[in-house]
Design a protein around this motif. Structure first.
Motif, PDB file in Angstrom:
ATOM      1  N   LEU A  32       0.829  -1.286  -0.002  1.00 24.51           N
ATOM      2  CA  LEU A  32       0.052  -0.065   0.161  1.00 24.51           C
ATOM      3  C   LEU A  32       0.723   1.149  -0.077  1.00 24.51           C
ATOM      4  O   LEU A  32       0.316   2.280  -0.388  1.00 24.51           O
ATOM      5  CB  LEU A  32      -0.806   0.051   1.166  1.00 24.51           C
ATOM      6  N   ARG A  33       2.045   1.125   0.188  1.00 23.25           N
ATOM      7  CA  ARG A  33       3.029   2.229   0.381  1.00 23.25           C
ATOM      8  C   ARG A  33       2.422   3.613   0.875  1.00 23.25           C
ATOM      9  O   ARG A  33       2.410   4.535   0.216  1.00 23.25           O
ATOM     10  CB  ARG A  33       3.289   2.552  -1.159  1.00 23.25           C
ATOM     11  N   ARG A  72     -18.033 -11.814   6.758  1.00 21.88           N
ATOM     12  CA  ARG A  72     -18.618 -11.185   5.450  1.00 21.88           C
ATOM     13  C   ARG A  72     -18.761  -9.841   5.596  1.00 21.88           C
ATOM     14  O   ARG A  72     -18.610  -8.728   4.739  1.00 21.88           O
ATOM     15  CB  ARG A  72     -19.528 -12.019   4.861  1.00 21.88           C
ATOM     16  N   GLY A  73     -19.864  -9.241   6.769  1.00 22.09           N
ATOM     17  CA  GLY A  73     -20.171  -7.990   7.083  1.00 22.09           C
ATOM     18  C   GLY A  73     -18.986  -7.166   7.250  1.00 22.09           C
ATOM     19  O   GLY A  73     -18.918  -6.172   6.704  1.00 22.09           O
ATOM     20  N   LEU A  74     -18.008  -7.501   7.974  1.00 19.06           N
ATOM     21  CA  LEU A  74     -16.708  -7.234   8.170  1.00 19.06           C
ATOM     22  C   LEU A  74     -16.038  -6.538   6.882  1.00 19.06           C
ATOM     23  O   LEU A  74     -15.580  -5.490   6.843  1.00 19.06           O
ATOM     24  CB  LEU A  74     -15.892  -7.693   9.092  1.00 19.06           C
ATOM     25  N   LEU A  75     -15.976  -7.345   5.956  1.00 19.55           N
ATOM     26  CA  LEU A  75     -15.100  -7.330   4.639  1.00 19.55           C
ATOM     27  C   LEU A  75     -15.918  -6.399   3.783  1.00 19.55           C
ATOM     28  O   LEU A  75     -15.425  -5.481   3.095  1.00 19.55           O
ATOM     29  CB  LEU A  75     -14.828  -8.726   4.056  1.00 19.55           C
ATOM     30  N   ALA A  76     -17.321  -6.625   3.839  1.00 17.10           N
ATOM     31  CA  ALA A  76     -18.190  -5.621   3.201  1.00 17.10           C
ATOM     32  C   ALA A  76     -18.039  -4.180   3.630  1.00 17.10           C
ATOM     33  O   ALA A  76     -17.993  -3.137   2.648  1.00 17.10           O
ATOM     34  CB  ALA A  76     -19.677  -5.981   3.143  1.00 17.10           C
ATOM     35  N   ASP A  77     -18.047  -4.034   4.744  1.00 15.85           N
ATOM     36  CA  ASP A  77     -17.894  -2.520   5.380  1.00 15.85           C
ATOM     37  C   ASP A  77     -16.633  -2.123   5.104  1.00 15.85           C
ATOM     38  O   ASP A  77     -16.488  -0.793   4.713  1.00 15.85           O
ATOM     39  CB  ASP A  77     -18.072  -2.619   6.892  1.00 15.85           C
ATOM     40  N   LEU A  78     -15.653  -2.951   5.206  1.00 17.76           N
ATOM     41  CA  LEU A  78     -13.974  -2.470   4.894  1.00 17.76           C
ATOM     42  C   LEU A  78     -14.050  -2.031   3.427  1.00 17.76           C
ATOM     43  O   LEU A  78     -13.417  -0.985   3.003  1.00 17.76           O
ATOM     44  CB  LEU A  78     -13.137  -3.743   5.262  1.00 17.76           C
ATOM     45  N   SER A  79     -14.467  -2.987   2.526  1.00 16.54           N
ATOM     46  CA  SER A  79     -14.569  -2.592   1.131  1.00 16.54           C
ATOM     47  C   SER A  79     -15.546  -1.291   0.684  1.00 16.54           C
ATOM     48  O   SER A  79     -15.112  -0.436  -0.132  1.00 16.54           O
ATOM     49  CB  SER A  79     -15.070  -3.649   0.119  1.00 16.54           C
ATOM     50  N   ALA A  80     -16.586  -0.979   1.294  1.00 19.24           N
ATOM     51  CA  ALA A  80     -17.439   0.092   1.315  1.00 19.24           C
ATOM     52  C   ALA A  80     -16.463   1.362   1.490  1.00 19.24           C
ATOM     53  O   ALA A  80     -16.451   2.526   0.900  1.00 19.24           O
ATOM     54  CB  ALA A  80     -18.436  -0.051   2.006  1.00 19.24           C
ATOM     55  N   THR A  81     -15.941   1.428   2.650  1.00 20.53           N
ATOM     56  CA  THR A  81     -14.931   2.350   3.289  1.00 20.53           C
ATOM     57  C   THR A  81     -13.654   2.664   2.380  1.00 20.53           C
ATOM     58  O   THR A  81     -13.563   3.747   2.025  1.00 20.53           O
ATOM     59  CB  THR A  81     -14.279   2.140   4.556  1.00 20.53           C
ATOM     60  N   ARG A  82     -13.218   1.658   1.722  1.00 17.81           N
ATOM     61  CA  ARG A  82     -11.976   1.885   0.910  1.00 17.81           C
ATOM     62  C   ARG A  82     -12.501   2.384  -0.393  1.00 17.81           C
ATOM     63  O   ARG A  82     -12.002   3.338  -0.921  1.00 17.81           O
ATOM     64  CB  ARG A  82     -11.557   0.524   0.632  1.00 17.81           C
ATOM     65  N   ALA A  83     -13.923   2.094  -0.878  1.00 19.31           N
ATOM     66  CA  ALA A  83     -14.221   2.593  -2.086  1.00 19.31           C
ATOM     67  C   ALA A  83     -14.552   4.220  -2.084  1.00 19.31           C
ATOM     68  O   ALA A  83     -14.101   4.724  -2.689  1.00 19.31           O
ATOM     69  CB  ALA A  83     -15.593   1.965  -2.672  1.00 19.31           C
ATOM     70  N   LEU A  85     -13.137   6.034  -0.062  1.00 14.83           N
ATOM     71  CA  LEU A  85     -11.791   6.898   0.232  1.00 14.83           C
ATOM     72  C   LEU A  85     -11.035   6.672  -0.899  1.00 14.83           C
ATOM     73  O   LEU A  85      -9.883   7.299  -0.977  1.00 14.83           O
ATOM     74  CB  LEU A  85     -11.026   6.125   1.467  1.00 14.83           C
ATOM     75  N   GLY A  86     -11.409   6.119  -2.010  1.00 14.45           N
ATOM     76  CA  GLY A  86     -10.591   6.270  -3.518  1.00 14.45           C
ATOM     77  C   GLY A  86      -9.579   5.189  -3.657  1.00 14.45           C
ATOM     78  O   GLY A  86      -8.808   5.413  -4.577  1.00 14.45           O
ATOM     79  N   PHE A  87      -9.681   4.127  -2.903  1.00 15.95           N
ATOM     80  CA  PHE A  87      -8.781   3.016  -2.856  1.00 15.95           C
ATOM     81  C   PHE A  87      -9.008   2.378  -4.350  1.00 15.95           C
ATOM     82  O   PHE A  87     -10.239   2.354  -4.858  1.00 15.95           O
ATOM     83  CB  PHE A  87      -8.697   2.152  -1.686  1.00 15.95           C
ATOM     84  N   THR A  88      -8.058   1.625  -4.750  1.00 16.28           N
ATOM     85  CA  THR A  88      -8.356   1.036  -5.967  1.00 16.28           C
ATOM     86  C   THR A  88      -8.754  -0.553  -5.675  1.00 16.28           C
ATOM     87  O   THR A  88      -8.571  -0.959  -4.288  1.00 16.28           O
ATOM     88  CB  THR A  88      -6.964   0.880  -6.952  1.00 16.28           C
TER      89      THR A  88
END
Length: 278
Positions: A32-33, A72-83, A85-88
């Motif tokens: 992630l640098r 699964r809920g944890l990963l879905a929340d993490l993915s939505a947060t990343r989206a 914030l502009g993560f790829t």
């Protein structure tokens, strides 16, 4: 028994948790640098590992098992947060896929002992990574759809030009989705202001074809049903020629060359033209 196998996997992860977490964290930080802090990445990984171990202890071996609902809920929340914030997608999924680096190191330390169990864990991590990627894509699509809707709202303003006169200045292509927004906003403004005249200005519409004409007619009919008369303004020479060539009929709908001409006509209909000019 599946439950016993899952329990053994949970024990493997717990017994070597420190080593796995350390290797996993270093891999994520390197990839992630600077996109996330070490403490934040460590916290997220701790939550994922806790949920993973907890699901295994409940007998889960596949991500679709009810035991992994929390994961699964944890990963879905993490993915939505990343989206948001502009993560790829890669930056998002790597946070999970990098767990395999810790498992590979564990396999090397074990020198083949329990290799089948470790490969089961690797396949499970692959499922976690794919789920994270899919969740990110769904979250990103939702964000894009929301932004498109917001832009659509901004691109179709309804403004009050005078007492009893409102206008819709259209810019760009008029399609079915945009027509629906124009109708809804125009009708609501007519209700809110009590206006009896509406001007639909198409000066900024690049071209008028049969489909665009149909959309305009639908909007006019909708406004008339609310008791408002409509005028279409912004009929440039090129558009007028196209309308004639296509044989498009606007019927008894009033048309004007400019927005100013349409406003004067509306004011005259209201009996306020002289007062407005004065």
């Amino acid at each position: 028994m599946p439950g016993a196998d899952a329990a053994r996997l949970a024990e493997i992860l717990e017994s070597r948790r420190a080593d796995i977490s350390a290797t996993w964290l270093e891999s994520v930080i390197t990839e992630l640098r600077g996109r996330t802090t070490r403490s934040e990445a460590g916290r997220e990984q701790g939550e994922i590992l806790d949920a993973l171990v907890g699901g295994l202890r409940q007998g889960g071996l596949r991500l679709t098992d009810p035991a992994f609902d929390g994961l699964r809920g944890l990963l879905a929340d993490l993915s939505a947060t990343r989206a948001r914030l502009g993560f790829t997608p890669r930056e998002t999924a790597i946070g999970v896929f990098a767990l395999k680096e810790g498992l590979y190191a564990l396999a090397a330390d074990e020198q083949g002992t329990g290799l089948a169990d470790l490969m089961t864990l690797v396949r499970l991590v692959d499922d976690l990574g794919l789920f994270t990627f899919e969740s990110f894509a769904a979250a990103r699509e939702a964000i894009i759809a929301e932004q498109a809707e917001q832009l659509l709202e901004l691109s179709t303003p309804v403004v009050k030009l005078w007492e009893g006169v409102v206008a819709v200045p259209l810019v760009g292509t008029l399609d079915s989705a945009r027509t629906q927004v124009v109708m809804e906003k125009l009708l609501q403004t007519l209700v809110d202001t009590g206006s009896e005249h509406a001007i639909i200005d198409i000066t900024g519409v690049p071209a008028v074809d049969t489909q665009v004409a149909q959309h305009l007619l639908k909007t006019v009919v909708a406004a008339r049903l609310m008791g408002a008369e409509c005028t279409i303004s912004g009929i440039r020479p090129q558009i007028a020629q196209t309308i004639v060539a296509l044989g498009i009929e606007f019927g008894d709908i009033s048309t004007k060359a400019t927005l100013a001409d349409a406003l004067v006509a509306a004011l005259r209909a209201n009996g306020t033209a002289k007062a407005a000019i004065a």
